[in-house]
Design a protein around this motif. Structure first.
Motif, PDB file in Angstrom:
ATOM      1  N   ASP A  25       0.828  -1.205   0.000  1.00 48.53           N
ATOM      2  CA  ASP A  25       0.000   0.000   0.000  1.00 48.53           C
ATOM      3  C   ASP A  25       0.861   1.253   0.000  1.00 48.53           C
ATOM      4  O   ASP A  25       0.494   2.277  -0.572  1.00 48.53           O
ATOM      5  N   LYS A  26       2.008   1.187   0.665  1.00 54.82           N
ATOM      6  CA  LYS A  26       2.836   2.368   0.846  1.00 54.82           C
ATOM      7  C   LYS A  26       4.252   1.952   1.210  1.00 54.82           C
ATOM      8  O   LYS A  26       4.510   0.794   1.529  1.00 54.82           O
ATOM      9  N   LYS A  27       5.154   2.920   1.160  1.00 56.75           N
ATOM     10  CA  LYS A  27       6.526   2.701   1.606  1.00 56.75           C
ATOM     11  C   LYS A  27       6.645   3.086   3.061  1.00 56.75           C
ATOM     12  O   LYS A  27       5.863   3.904   3.554  1.00 56.75           O
ATOM     13  N   PRO A  28       7.606   2.560   3.804  1.00 63.47           N
ATOM     14  CA  PRO A  28       8.608   1.584   3.358  1.00 63.47           C
ATOM     15  C   PRO A  28       7.985   0.220   3.121  1.00 63.47           C
ATOM     16  O   PRO A  28       6.979  -0.133   3.736  1.00 63.47           O
ATOM     17  N   TYR A  29       8.579  -0.526   2.200  1.00 60.54           N
ATOM     18  CA  TYR A  29       8.068  -1.847   1.899  1.00 60.54           C
ATOM     19  C   TYR A  29       8.484  -2.811   3.009  1.00 60.54           C
ATOM     20  O   TYR A  29       9.646  -3.247   3.091  1.00 60.54           O
ATOM     21  N   ILE A  71      -6.621  -5.894   2.606  1.00 55.81           N
ATOM     22  CA  ILE A  71      -7.726  -6.583   1.949  1.00 55.81           C
ATOM     23  C   ILE A  71      -8.852  -5.613   1.601  1.00 55.81           C
ATOM     24  O   ILE A  71      -9.520  -5.759   0.564  1.00 55.81           O
ATOM     25  N   LYS A  72      -9.080  -4.612   2.424  1.00 55.00           N
ATOM     26  CA  LYS A  72     -10.114  -3.622   2.109  1.00 55.00           C
ATOM     27  C   LYS A  72      -9.770  -2.874   0.829  1.00 55.00           C
ATOM     28  O   LYS A  72     -10.648  -2.588   0.015  1.00 55.00           O
ATOM     29  N   ARG A  73      -8.470  -2.550   0.648  1.00 53.70           N
ATOM     30  CA  ARG A  73      -8.041  -1.875  -0.575  1.00 53.70           C
ATOM     31  C   ARG A  73      -8.187  -2.811  -1.775  1.00 53.70           C
ATOM     32  O   ARG A  73      -8.622  -2.389  -2.860  1.00 53.70           O
ATOM     33  N   VAL A  74      -7.837  -4.072  -1.603  1.00 56.10           N
ATOM     34  CA  VAL A  74      -8.017  -5.054  -2.675  1.00 56.10           C
ATOM     35  C   VAL A  74      -9.484  -5.137  -3.065  1.00 56.10           C
ATOM     36  O   VAL A  74      -9.834  -5.142  -4.252  1.00 56.10           O
ATOM     37  N   ASP A  75     -10.358  -5.184  -2.077  1.00 62.05           N
ATOM     38  CA  ASP A  75     -11.794  -5.257  -2.331  1.00 62.05           C
ATOM     39  C   ASP A  75     -12.269  -4.053  -3.137  1.00 62.05           C
ATOM     40  O   ASP A  75     -13.056  -4.190  -4.079  1.00 62.05           O
TER      41      ASP A  75
END
Length: 258
Positions: free
Chosen positions: A85-89, A97-101
């Motif tokens: 979603d963001k750095k740092p990795y 999962i909410k973002r994937v949805d």
């Protein structure tokens, strides 16, 4: 919210994402299992776990295809390569999962950003690093048994970019379509080539070929997709890869997957 299962392929115990929806899966479990490893094993249910030395992380994909039930979307990442979603990795910042949805409301497939080979096509990059015959035989199989994919195969071979690493998140319908095509081609390829004298690295041929089949499948079926940021924990060995590229260009075979 959709029921989303993202498998994290590993061959031994490693630090894993704690986020909801991630399932560590032990690939080649018949050989790699050790007491205390609590991951899902790829040798349970219907499986091809014994083919892991030749199929790499595809044994995890096959396990999910045949055994995961009542899911709306399936994904695969690796213990070192993940979507973020963001750095740092790091493991705390893997894609939620909410973002994937949310993304799957608009897209059918989520993929890593394409890898760009700049001065090589996908075809020349492959044959400079691996045995040429399996890739040429793959084209013959597609021409004979999957002809609607042939134009896309030729286009992908001429391109200098590709979605690599067998990383994805897909809605279940395209996931089933992808698996039917990819495992269908590779199953026929197994019967057409002899890998008995291949090195340990080159014996992973079906895993290598599958990386190039992703865009062949995607271009033919025209599923709506988007690219998601990905990262590799522990670095990407860019200097080593650059040296390997130069060696291949002057005719020295060298390792290409890191």
């Amino acid at each position: 919210m959709k029921k989303i299962q993202i498998l994290v392929a590993a061959h031994k115990e490693f630090p894993m994402p704690k986020a909801k929806g991630y399932m560590p899966i032990l690939v080649g479990a018949q050989k790699n299992y050790k007491p205390g490893i609590s991951y899902q094993r790829d040798d349970e249910g219907k499986n091809i776990s014994e083919k892991n030395p030749n199929y790499n992380e595809l044994t995890a994909i096959y396990w999910a295809w045949k055994n995961l039930k009542d899911v709306d979307a399936v994904g695969l990442v690796h213990y070192r390569r993940l979507f973020f979603d963001k750095k740092p990795y790091n493991l705390d910042n893997v894609i939620d999962i909410k973002r994937v949805d949310q993304l799957l409301e608009e897209y059918n497939v989520l993929l890593p950003k394409k890898r760009n080979y700049y001065i090589e096509t996908n075809y020349s990059h492959y044959i400079h690093a691996h045995h040429k015959k399996p890739l040429d035989k793959t084209r013959e199989i597609i021409e004979k048994s999957y002809p609607i994919y042939l134009n896309a195969f030729d286009n992908v071979m001429k391109s200098r970019k590709a979605h690599m690493f067998n990383m994805f998140i897909m809605k279940i319908e395209p996931f089933n379509s992808y698996c039917n095509f990819m495992f269908g081609v590779l199953g026929k390829l197994e019967n057409e080539i002899d890998i008995s004298d291949y090195s340990v690295q080159e014996a992973r041929v079906f895993g290598y070929i599958s990386e190039l089949l992703m865009d062949v499948w995607l271009e033919t079926n025209e599923y709506k997709y988007t690219e998601v940021a990905w990262g590799q924990l522990g670095g990407k060995n860019n200097i080593i890869k650059a040296v390997a590229l130069v060696k291949r260009k002057i005719g020295i075979n060298t390792k290409t997957h890191f």
